[in-house]
Design an enzyme around this catalytic site. Structure first.
Site, mmCIF file in Angstrom:
data_model
loop_
_atom_site.group_PDB
_atom_site.id
_atom_site.type_symbol
_atom_site.label_atom_id
_atom_site.label_comp_id
_atom_site.label_asym_id
_atom_site.label_seq_id
_atom_site.Cartn_x
_atom_site.Cartn_y
_atom_site.Cartn_z
ATOM 1 N N HIS B 122 1.094 -1.422 -0.450
ATOM 2 C CA HIS B 122 0.196 -0.211 -0.211
ATOM 3 C C HIS B 122 0.533 1.217 0.020
ATOM 4 O O HIS B 122 1.661 1.408 0.576
ATOM 5 C CB HIS B 122 -0.820 -0.050 1.340
ATOM 6 C CG HIS B 122 -2.149 1.146 1.802
ATOM 7 N ND1 HIS B 122 -1.926 2.111 1.444
ATOM 8 C CD2 HIS B 122 -3.045 0.968 1.518
ATOM 9 C CE1 HIS B 122 -2.336 2.758 1.901
ATOM 10 N NE2 HIS B 122 -3.460 2.277 1.863
ATOM 11 N N ASP B 199 3.349 -5.095 8.110
ATOM 12 C CA ASP B 199 2.007 -4.077 8.428
ATOM 13 C C ASP B 199 1.253 -4.914 7.938
ATOM 14 O O ASP B 199 0.752 -5.536 7.380
ATOM 15 C CB ASP B 199 1.864 -3.248 6.616
ATOM 16 C CG ASP B 199 0.584 -2.481 6.299
ATOM 17 O OD1 ASP B 199 0.155 -2.700 7.114
ATOM 18 O OD2 ASP B 199 0.036 -1.704 5.112
ATOM 19 N N GLN B 202 -3.597 -5.835 7.435
ATOM 20 C CA GLN B 202 -5.346 -6.277 6.399
ATOM 21 C C GLN B 202 -5.323 -7.722 7.388
ATOM 22 O O GLN B 202 -6.409 -8.554 6.862
ATOM 23 C CB GLN B 202 -5.115 -6.426 5.343
ATOM 24 C CG GLN B 202 -5.199 -4.976 4.220
ATOM 25 C CD GLN B 202 -6.730 -4.279 4.520
ATOM 26 O OE1 GLN B 202 -7.557 -5.274 4.751
ATOM 27 N NE2 GLN B 202 -6.774 -3.339 4.138
ATOM 28 N N LYS B 225 -9.970 -1.089 10.610
ATOM 29 C CA LYS B 225 -9.579 -1.991 10.439
ATOM 30 C C LYS B 225 -10.609 -3.514 10.756
ATOM 31 O O LYS B 225 -10.859 -4.328 10.198
ATOM 32 C CB LYS B 225 -8.533 -3.480 9.695
ATOM 33 C CG LYS B 225 -7.807 -1.598 8.844
ATOM 34 C CD LYS B 225 -8.532 -1.470 7.598
ATOM 35 C CE LYS B 225 -7.684 -0.194 6.917
ATOM 36 N NZ LYS B 225 -7.759 -0.098 5.656
ATOM 37 N N CYS B 362 -4.328 2.753 -3.478
ATOM 38 C CA CYS B 362 -3.293 2.997 -2.694
ATOM 39 C C CYS B 362 -2.388 2.053 -3.617
ATOM 40 O O CYS B 362 -1.577 1.592 -2.330
ATOM 41 C CB CYS B 362 -3.672 2.948 -1.608
ATOM 42 S SG CYS B 362 -4.396 4.505 -1.389
#
Lengths: 138, 404
Positions: B122, B199, B202, B225, B362
Site C-alpha cells: 500500500h 504491515d 489487513q 480495520k 492506494c
C-alpha cells in the site's frame, strides 16, 4: 437553437426517465454513441486533471465558434461529457463563456454520483469554459 | 461452534442502512469495518464516565481513565502475544506507525544501504520508505510478484543481502488479498541483520497474530480495520528494537525531566507517545479485540474464506471477468470486467446498494505491474452473509449488461 434552449431540451428528455436505472441507461447510451476520439489526440495536455477516470477534451476554433470533442475510458463519464458537448458544440465563443452550465445539477444525475465523480463534472465544465477563454484571448 | 452471521449483524447498527430503498450490502471492509454496539458503547462510556487526561492527574476520573487506557494496552499486548504491554505503542493508525519507524530509523541508514519492500505494498508502506531513502541516500528495492499476485520468493532470495537494512512487508495485500509468507521472509531478513516491519493492517482482522512467533521487529495496524473507530492504531515493537530507536515526536508524556539545557526521555511505551493520546480510541479498540476473540479468529477466517470462495465462483460465471490474486485470499477479492471501467461498475452497483471499492486501492505500482488503472474490490468481514455474495454477483451481472 440557443445554448439555454438546448439545455432545456436535455432536461426535458431526462425528465422522461422514471428512475436512476433508466437515466443511467440513457447516459450510457450517450457515452457509447459519442464519436471516438483518435488515439493520437489522447495526449497528456488534453487530459482533464483530477478525474478518477481519464477524460480527454479537444477544442477547435472555427471562425467565431468552437467545436468540442471528448473521450473517456469510462462510458458513464463519456455520456456525461456528451451532454455538455451536445449543448455547446458549434456555439459562438462569447455564448459559451457566458453560458450557465449548472443545468447539469438539474438533471438528477449528480445526486447518484460519488462526490469525486460529481466534482469531475464541475472540472469538465470549467475546462470547457477554459478552452473558450483561451480562444477568446487570441 | 461457529458464530451465526445473521445474529451478529444485529450488533452493528449501521448495517440497517438502506440505499435507494434497498438494504445496504457492505463489502468495503478492507477500507473500513463497522463498529458493533459494544464498541460504540465503549466509546460513549469513555466520554460519559471516564473522560479525563491520563497519567498525571491525581483525581478520581484521571485515575479511572488511566486505568482503562493501560488496561486497553494490556488487551492489545495479550492479543498479539507481545512479551510486555510496554512493547505496545498507541498510534493514529497503520500509516502513523510506519512513519514513526521510518523516521526513527534515519540515523541507522547510510548510502549503500538498502530498504526492501514488495510490489504488493500500500502507498503507506512505500512512501515513508522512499522518504527515508531520500534522507539517508539508501536505495529502495522492490520484491516483484507473479501473475497470480504472490511474491516471487526466488527474486526475494536474490534481493536480500547484508546491504538490506530494512524489510517492510505487508502480511495481507489490501488490493488482492494475497497472504505472504511473512514468517519465512522475516527469518531470511533477520539472518542478514535487517530490521523487519510487518504491515498487518489487513492481517489483524482475519487471523490470530503472535508477534513472538513472527520474529519481526515491528508490526503495525489500524483499529478501524478490526471493528474499532478510526484514528487509533498500534505499533508493536520488540523491546530492544524500540529502545534502540531515538524518540520521534517531542512533547508531554514522552519525557522524564525537562530543563532548557537538557531533556531526558521517558521509558517505553511513553517515549513514543508524545501528547495526549486518543484515549477513547484505545479503549474502543480493546473492546473490539475482546469482540473478535469471543467470536474466535479461526471461525471468522473460516466464515470469510467460504464467502470469498463463493464470490469468486459466482463472479467467474460472468462473461469477461478476470479475478486477481491467488485462490487462498484473505479478506479481499479484486476483479475486472473486460470492456468496463471499474468506476462505472462501482457507480452502478452502488445504486443497487452494494458498497465496494474501485480504483487503485492506494497501490498504484501494483496496478502498473498488471498494466491496469484499477480494479473493483469486494472485501469481507465477519458480519457478511451468503445473501451479500448473492447481491454482489447479481449487481455485477446487471451492471455488466447495462454497460456492455
Amino acid at each position: 437553437m440557443s445554448i439555454a434552449a438546448k439545455q432545456q431540451e436535455v432536461l426535458d428528455e431526462l425528465a422522461l426517465f422514471q428512475d436512476w436505472q433508466e437515466r443511467y441507461e440513457y447516459v450510457i447510451s450517450l457515452g457509447k454513441r459519442l464519436a471516438e476520439m483518435d488515439d493520437s489526440l489522447k495526449t497528456e495536455d488534453r487530459l482533464i486533471k483530477g478525474c478518477q477516470s481519464q477524460v480527454w477534451l479537444e477544442a477547435n476554433v472555427d471562425g467565431d465558434t468552437i467545436h468540442y470533442q471528448a473521450d473517456s475510458d469510462s462510458v458513464i463519464t463519456k455520456g456525461m461529457i456528451a451532454l455538455f458537448i451536445r449543448v455547446l458544440d458549434g456555439e459562438p465563443i462569447d455564448d459559451i463563456l457566458t453560458a450557465d452550465l449548472s443545468f447539469i445539477d438539474k438533471t438528477g444525475l449528480k445526486e447518484h454520483l460519488a462526490p469525486t465523480r460529481a466534482n469531475a463534472l464541475n472540472l469538465m465544465a470549467t475546462q470547457i469554459k477554459q478552452r473558450a477563454l483561451e480562444f477568446s484571448k487570441r | 461452534m461457529p458464530f451465526d452471521p445473521e445474529t451478529l449483524r444485529h450488533e452493528f447498527p449501521i448495517l440497517a442502512t438502506e440505499v435507494n430503498g434497498r438494504p445496504l450490502v457492505y463489502l468495503d471492509n478492507a477500507a473500513t469495518t463497522h463498529n458493533p454496539r459494544r464498541v460504540i458503547d465503549a466509546s460513549s462510556h469513555y466520554y460519559e464516565a471516564l473522560n479525563s487526561n491520563i497519567h498525571r492527574g491525581t483525581h478520581h476520573l484521571a485515575r479511572a481513565a488511566t486505568e482503562a487506557h493501560e488496561k486497553a494496552r494490556e488487551t492489545v499486548a495479550a492479543h498479539l502475544n507481545a512479551a510486555s504491554p510496554d512493547e505496545v505503542i498507541f498510534t493514529a493508525g497503520t500509516t502513523d506507525g510506519v512513519n514513526l519507524v521510518a523516521n526513527c530509523l534515519t540515523p541507522s541508514l547510510a548510502e549503500g544501504d538498502e530498504i526492501l519492500i514488495s510490489t504488493l505494498e500500500h502507498h503507506s508502506n512505500i512512501v515513508p520508505w522512499q522518504m527515508l531513502a531520500e534522507r539517508t541516500g539508501a536505495t529502495l528495492k522492490v520484491i516483484p510478484c507473479h501473475d497470480d499476485g504472490t511474491l516471487d520468493q526466488a527474486a526475494f532470495s536474490e534481493l536480500i543481502s547484508t546491504r538490506t537494512k530494512v524489510l517492510a512487508l505487508t502480511w495481507v495485500s489490501n488490493a488482492f488479498g494475497t497472504v505472504s509468507p511473512v514468517v519465512e521472509m522475516t527469518q531470511s531478513a533477520k539472518a542478514v541483520g535487517a530490521q523487519v516491519l510487518i504491515d498487518a493492517a489487513q492481517a489483524v482482522p482475519h487471523m490470530s497474530i503472535d508477534v513472538q512467533a513472527l520474529g519481526a521487529d515491528f508490526l503495525v495496524f489500524s483499529g478501524h480495520k478490526i471493528y474499532a473507530p478510526t484514528g487509533i492504531g498500534i505499533l508493536w515493537g520488540r523491546r530492544e528494537a524500540l529502545e534502540s530507536l531515538p524518540p520521534w515526536r517531542g512533547g508531554g508524556e514522552m519525557i522524564k525531566e525537562v530543563s532548557f539545557e537538557k531533556t531526558t526521555y521517558n521509558d517505553l511505551p511513553f517515549k513514543f507517545e508524545a501528547g495526549t493520546p486518543n484515549i477513547e480510541g484505545g479503549i474502543a479498540l480493546a473492546a473490539a479485540i475482546d469482540f473478535v476473540n469471543e467470536l474466535g479468529m479461526d471461525d471468522i477466517r473460516a466464515h470469510e474464506d467460504a464467502l470469498i470462495r463463493e464470490a469468486a465462483e459466482r463472479l467467474s460465471a460472468i462473461d469477461g471477468i478476470h479475478l486477481y490474486g491467488p485462490d487462498d485470499r484473505a479478506g479481499a477479492l479484486s476483479f475486472k470486467l473486460e470492456g468496463v471501467h471499474h468506476y462505472d461498475l462501482g457507480t452502478l452497483i452502488d445504486q443497487m446498494g452494494v458498497a465496494v471499492r474501485t480504483g487503485h486501492h492506494c497501490c498504484q505500482p501494483l496496478m502498473a505491474r498488471f498494466g491496469i488503472t484499477g480494479t473493483t474490490r469486494a472485501s469481507f468481514a465477519a458480519y457478511n452473509t451468503h445473501a451479500d455474495v448473492e447481491a454482489l454477483a447479481t449487481a455485477v451481472s446487471k451492471a455488466a449488461m447495462m454497460l456492455r
